[in-house]
Design a protein around this motif. Structure first.
Motif, PDB file in Angstrom:
ATOM      1  N   GLU A 155       0.654  -1.093   0.119  1.00  0.00           N
ATOM      2  CA  GLU A 155      -0.062  -0.156   0.057  1.00  0.00           C
ATOM      3  C   GLU A 155       0.972   1.304  -0.003  1.00  0.00           C
ATOM      4  O   GLU A 155       2.068   1.014   0.170  1.00  0.00           O
ATOM      5  N   GLY A 156       0.449   2.362  -0.332  1.00  0.00           N
ATOM      6  CA  GLY A 156       1.075   3.505  -0.173  1.00  0.00           C
ATOM      7  C   GLY A 156       2.160   3.446  -1.307  1.00  0.00           C
ATOM      8  O   GLY A 156       2.053   2.952  -2.547  1.00  0.00           O
ATOM      9  N   LEU A 329      14.209   2.280   4.217  1.00  0.00           N
ATOM     10  CA  LEU A 329      12.944   2.227   4.739  1.00  0.00           C
ATOM     11  C   LEU A 329      12.564   3.731   5.206  1.00  0.00           C
ATOM     12  O   LEU A 329      11.306   4.167   5.288  1.00  0.00           O
ATOM     13  N   LYS A 330      13.681   4.412   5.764  1.00  0.00           N
ATOM     14  CA  LYS A 330      13.532   5.892   6.017  1.00  0.00           C
ATOM     15  C   LYS A 330      12.947   6.759   4.977  1.00  0.00           C
ATOM     16  O   LYS A 330      12.328   7.924   5.336  1.00  0.00           O
ATOM     17  N   THR A 331      13.211   6.341   3.722  1.00  0.00           N
ATOM     18  CA  THR A 331      12.590   7.147   2.739  1.00  0.00           C
ATOM     19  C   THR A 331      10.948   7.016   2.335  1.00  0.00           C
ATOM     20  O   THR A 331      10.684   7.521   1.314  1.00  0.00           O
ATOM     21  N   ARG A 332      10.381   6.019   3.083  1.00  0.00           N
ATOM     22  CA  ARG A 332       9.119   5.571   2.754  1.00  0.00           C
ATOM     23  C   ARG A 332       8.036   6.573   3.397  1.00  0.00           C
ATOM     24  O   ARG A 332       6.937   6.624   3.146  1.00  0.00           O
ATOM     25  N   PRO A 338       1.460   2.684   8.432  1.00  0.00           N
ATOM     26  CA  PRO A 338       0.597   1.550   8.058  1.00  0.00           C
ATOM     27  C   PRO A 338       1.429   0.344   7.981  1.00  0.00           C
ATOM     28  O   PRO A 338       1.087  -0.864   8.294  1.00  0.00           O
ATOM     29  N   LEU A 339       2.731   0.405   7.460  1.00  0.00           N
ATOM     30  CA  LEU A 339       3.614  -0.731   7.407  1.00  0.00           C
ATOM     31  C   LEU A 339       3.671  -1.291   8.801  1.00  0.00           C
ATOM     32  O   LEU A 339       3.682  -2.451   8.948  1.00  0.00           O
TER      33      LEU A 339
END
Length: 472
Positions: A155-156, A329-332, A338-339
């Motif tokens: 998602e996202g 991950l920090k760029t998400r 939600p993850l």
């Protein structure tokens, strides 16, 4: 695969066995042996008798003579009236190999050539039963693996990952047999092996093996033997011949994780195996054909390693036909929240606990943490917090990880991204912080200026203007 007991002496104890044999003398000998072994035997002399018996009793095993007065016993297999969970062995006379092969293709477990020793029966049926169980276990494991990959979070911002994966699957289905290599690059803990398993579980080779090897975990002196196998006596400890992982993955997928850790010599052999589709065991001379789908993963910049002559350029271009890049991950951005909830739901099921609400302070922590361990670190932090949480209270990550907060530059007390920030008496460098915001947006957008401009709500030219002004 699971190993089963090698003790066959008690195999027939309590088993229902169907014996289809028109030779009364042989039938009596076999029945007597089976009954002494603890089996309940139903003897039939013709296909018609067997057709009546099969629906009435649930047989654990069946022993069929090929030739009967009213036809051959393969008819029962062709008609599909022998249950799949019945281990069936065919008895054939001289020249019956072709029929035996057809029987195996129709679902029989094995065959025996007449004459045979009655003591062979427990062994043959036990081995057939083990194979049947292993097939079922393999099927179950594949189903479980596919179920796990079906539960991935897409998602996202992660929708883009799913779109890339689906495009690769579409290409795989069109090619069907000779699937091109796939290269997955991304930082440690970002989910490279998870994506590799997703591709395998949903692709045309999902019914076959997925073999994963961490190249960095194998000593240099053993890597060739592990990948390609060895013959008996090939080196000091090679007491028996052993197949390698390339052979084990034949018709399936071989996932070479951390491929950058291979030596240049090992890289050359891997390249040769991929290009020619053949391998040679250590100490052997025979070329062995293998048909495998290669998925390779690296947490290092392979192009940079090529420049420093640590990675072969020809191997890189051979692997880099299809590629997926997994960002840090920090760029998400806000999609981390939600993850995290997705992972927390799965972890709660694992520990049989109600899914708690994540506290606001923990959400703030997740949004601003560097996540150097990426998805793996997030999962571990959530799992630890869940196990240690007080019943009925919100989940607190930040309370358990104060050391992480202190080491996090984004949450420094003098950083304006910190909710407790106050403007300093000596002023605030707005121009510098605007550049910082722009660079953060570009990082989150993986270098896509248009996407970064969308994040900031400004025209793309504005970003270019600011960056040019900074460089002057």
């Amino acid at each position: 695969m699971m190993k089963f007991s090698n003790d066959t002496s008690t195999f027939f104890r309590g088993k229902e066995v169907l014996l289809l044999e028109d030779n009364l003398l042989l039938a009596k000998q076999i029945s007597s042996f089976l009954e002494k072994s603890g089996a309940d035997v139903t003897h039939c002399q013709s296909l018609e008798e067997a057709r009546r018996a099969l629906p009435e009793l649930s047989f654990d095993a069946a022993l069929f003579d090929l030739n009967l007065p009213d036809g051959d016993s393969l008819e029962l297999l062709r008609e599909g009236i022998v249950p799949q969970n019945t281990s069936t062995v065919l008895m054939t006379g001289e020249g019956g190999i072709r029929s035996a092969v057809e029987a195996i293709q129709l679902g029989a477990s094995d065959y025996l050539s007449k004459p045979f020793d009655l003591d062979e029966l427990p062994y043959v049926f036990a081995q057939a039963d083990n194979r049947r169980k292993n097939i079922r276990l393999s099927q179950h494991n594949r189903e479980q693996e596919k179920k796990k990959t079906n539960d991935l979070f897409f998602e996202g911002a992660f929708v883009q990952d799913l779109e890339k994966l689906k495009k690769i699957l579409d290409a795989d289905r069109r090619l069907d047999a000779n699937l091109p290599p796939l290269l997955i690059d991304g930082p440690t803990g970002s989910g490279k092996s998870t994506y590799a398993r997703w591709i395998h579980a949903h692709g045309p080779r999902s019914e076959n093996s997925f073999v994963e090897v961490n190249c960095s975990a194998i000593p240099e002196n053993l890597i060739e033997s592990e990948l390609f196998g060895h013959e008996k006596g090939a080196f000091t400890d090679a007491k028996n011949a052993r197949i390698g992982l390339f052979e084990a993955a034949d018709q399936g997928t071989l996932f070479l994780d951390e491929i950058a850790s291979l030596s240049l010599a090992a890289q050359a052999k891997v390249l040769l195996a991929i290009e020619n589709g053949v391998i040679r065991r250590v100490g052997g001379t025979k070329e062995i054909k293998v048909n495998i789908r290669i998925i390779a993963a690296s947490n290092q910049d392979l192009r940079q390693m090529i420049m420093s002559r640590e990675f072969r350029e020809d191997l890189f271009h051979r692997l880099d036909l299809l590629r997926i890049n997994i960002p840090e991950l920090k760029t998400r951005g806000t999609d981390i929240l939600p993850l995290a909830k997705h992972f927390l739901s799965a972890l709660s099921k694992k520990y049989r606990l109600p899914t708690p609400t994540i506290s606001k302070s923990s959400e703030n922590y997740m949004l601003h943490n560097e996540w150097t361990g990426n998805t793996r670190e997030l999962i571990h932090d959530l799992e630890r917090a869940l196990v240690m949480a007080e019943k009925g209270q919100d989940l607190e990550l930040s309370n358990d990880l104060q050391s992480g907060l202190k080491n996090n530059t984004l949450l420094d007390e003098n950083d304006w991204l910190n909710p407790s920030f106050v403007f300093p008496e000596d002023g605030f460098d707005l121009e510098k912080e605007m550049i910082r915001l722009i660079e953060r947006a570009i990082s989150q957008a993986n270098g896509n200026i248009s996407e970064a401009a969308r994040f900031l709500g400004v025209p793309r030219d504005y970003i270019r203007y600011r960056l040019q002004k900074k460089s002057k």
